[in-house]
Design an enzyme around this catalytic site. Structure first.
Site, PDB file in Angstrom:
ATOM      1  N   HIS A   1       0.823  -1.206   0.000  1.00 15.78           N
ATOM      2  CA  HIS A   1       0.000   0.000   0.000  1.00 15.78           C
ATOM      3  C   HIS A   1       0.857   1.256   0.000  1.00 15.78           C
ATOM      4  O   HIS A   1       1.941   1.297   0.574  1.00 15.78           O
ATOM      5  CB  HIS A   1      -0.992   0.002   1.170  1.00 15.78           C
ATOM      6  CG  HIS A   1      -0.391  -0.161   2.524  1.00 15.78           C
ATOM      7  ND1 HIS A   1       0.002   0.903   3.303  1.00 15.78           N
ATOM      8  CD2 HIS A   1      -0.143  -1.273   3.255  1.00 15.78           C
ATOM      9  CE1 HIS A   1       0.469   0.461   4.455  1.00 15.78           C
ATOM     10  NE2 HIS A   1       0.398  -0.852   4.453  1.00 15.78           N
TER      11      HIS A   1
ATOM     12  N   GLU B   1      -4.968   1.701   2.601  1.00 19.97           N
ATOM     13  CA  GLU B   1      -4.953   0.505   3.446  1.00 19.97           C
ATOM     14  C   GLU B   1      -5.024   0.864   4.924  1.00 19.97           C
ATOM     15  O   GLU B   1      -5.545   0.083   5.731  1.00 19.97           O
ATOM     16  CB  GLU B   1      -3.682  -0.315   3.177  1.00 19.97           C
ATOM     17  CG  GLU B   1      -3.673  -1.694   3.793  1.00 19.97           C
ATOM     18  CD  GLU B   1      -3.182  -1.727   5.230  1.00 19.97           C
ATOM     19  OE1 GLU B   1      -3.441  -2.728   5.930  1.00 19.97           O
ATOM     20  OE2 GLU B   1      -2.526  -0.750   5.671  1.00 19.97           O
ATOM     21  N   GLU B   2      -4.507   2.039   5.292  1.00 21.21           N
ATOM     22  CA  GLU B   2      -4.357   2.371   6.708  1.00 21.21           C
ATOM     23  C   GLU B   2      -5.608   2.965   7.350  1.00 21.21           C
ATOM     24  O   GLU B   2      -5.571   3.350   8.513  1.00 21.21           O
ATOM     25  CB  GLU B   2      -3.192   3.365   6.892  1.00 21.21           C
ATOM     26  CG  GLU B   2      -1.822   2.819   6.531  1.00 21.21           C
ATOM     27  CD  GLU B   2      -1.307   1.787   7.517  1.00 21.21           C
ATOM     28  OE1 GLU B   2      -2.071   1.402   8.424  1.00 21.21           O
ATOM     29  OE2 GLU B   2      -0.153   1.359   7.361  1.00 21.21           O
TER      30      GLU B   2
ATOM     31  N   ASP C   1      -0.002   4.277   1.163  1.00 23.21           N
ATOM     32  CA  ASP C   1      -0.257   5.230   2.248  1.00 23.21           C
ATOM     33  C   ASP C   1       0.469   4.750   3.496  1.00 23.21           C
ATOM     34  O   ASP C   1       0.924   3.600   3.569  1.00 23.21           O
ATOM     35  CB  ASP C   1      -1.763   5.372   2.514  1.00 23.21           C
ATOM     36  CG  ASP C   1      -2.418   4.050   2.912  1.00 23.21           C
ATOM     37  OD1 ASP C   1      -1.897   2.972   2.522  1.00 23.21           O
ATOM     38  OD2 ASP C   1      -3.438   4.063   3.613  1.00 23.21           O
TER      39      ASP C   1
ATOM     40  N   ASP D   1       6.320  -0.548   6.499  1.00 21.52           N
ATOM     41  CA  ASP D   1       4.851  -0.541   6.404  1.00 21.52           C
ATOM     42  C   ASP D   1       4.389   0.722   5.686  1.00 21.52           C
ATOM     43  O   ASP D   1       3.995   1.679   6.327  1.00 21.52           O
ATOM     44  CB  ASP D   1       4.239  -0.639   7.794  1.00 21.52           C
ATOM     45  CG  ASP D   1       2.731  -0.816   7.777  1.00 21.52           C
ATOM     46  OD1 ASP D   1       2.194  -1.199   6.719  1.00 21.52           O
ATOM     47  OD2 ASP D   1       2.090  -0.561   8.804  1.00 21.52           O
TER      48      ASP D   1
END
Length: 272
Positions: A92, A158-159, A94, A124
């Site tokens: 991802h 995603e976050e 973001d 991440d």
């Protein structure tokens, strides 16, 4: 995929430096911070488009947006056998928020300490974005003959789950990932530095209890909602842990947390 050689470390670090440099603008915590994933996506596209079919290469590249500036990228390296497929999903573009005042270094730029790469998103998940981009770039460059098609899916949003139909959920709804069901799919978003063989899922739940106020001189006639919840929760937990005991290999695989029914948020409303 030994036929594509080793990863070009210099190219990887160069790309990682670019995407970490965008991390300030892809923090995801709306409404204050709304990410612009295309700022990361443009670096991915710049690395891969020279090997796209439009430029005579083998890579099939799709840039799919449902909100302006918040695109997803699907890249496919076609195999020689129809129906055989291997996919990498979940990288991802973001990141979670970072307060520079709480960091010992600038979180929004890549810094290197020996063999350690530091910056918001290195694990991440911008590091994974750079890694899988390098894999697809190398496939496009070397053009090995593979039976299976290789697909990489770089996603937005995603976050955060308060804003929907932006990232992988929208891609699934539109059917753009349907063919990935025909082969192994690896979710590339482990927020650590080693392979992840299992990850935690979540089922949200809510327990509501209504009590009854009464005069403090007659407390036995009052009903305490918190006590009701605790008594009910005790029975629920007893049944849950009996049905889902610790797995015998949890220690072997070093699972960070077992299955749990622990309440994590409490709230109350005073009704007069």
């Amino acid at each position: 995929m030994a036929g594509i050689g080793e990863m070009d470390t210099e190219s990887f670090v160069s790309l990682l430096r670019k995407v970490i440099g965008e991390s300030k603008y892809v923090q995801n915590n709306p409404p204050e911070l709304v990410p612009e994933e295309d700022r990361v996506g443009r670096h991915v596209l710049e690395a891969l488009q020279p090997y796209g079919v439009e430029n005579g290469g083998p890579l099939i590249i799709q840039h799919v947006s449902y909100l302006k500036g918040r695109g997803n990228i699907i890249v496919e390296y076609p195999g020689t056998v129809d129906g055989k497929i291997l996919s990498f999903v979940g990288c991802h573009m973001d990141v979670v928020t970072a307060n520079p005042e709480e960091w010992d270094f600038d979180p929004f730029s890549l810094s290197i300490e020996g063999d350690k790469l530091c910056g918001r998103g290195t694990t991440d998940c911008l590091g994974h974005v750079a890694l899988i981009t390098e894999l697809m770039r190398r496939l496009g460059e070397v053009k090995p003959k593979l039976k299976s098609s290789v697909v990489a899916v770089f996603i937005a949003n995603e976050e955060n789950s308060s804003v929907l139909d932006v990232g992988v959920d929208a891609l699934v709804k539109q059917g753009l990932l349907n063919k990935l069901r025909d082969g192994p799919l690896y979710w590339i978003d482990t927020a650590d530095k080693q392979p992840c063989i299992g990850t935690g899922g979540v089922i949200t739940w809510k327990l509501h209890a209504t009590g009854k106020l009464f005069h403090s001189g007659l407390p036995h006639k009052a009903i305490n909602a918190l006590e009701l919840c605790m008594e009910a929760l005790e029975e629920i937990q007893k049944r849950f842990y009996n049905d889902f005991p610790a797995h015998p290999k949890e220690e072997l695989y070093q699972f960070a947390t077992p299955s749990t029914m622990k309440p994590t948020q409490w709230s109350f409303v005073l009704m007069l």
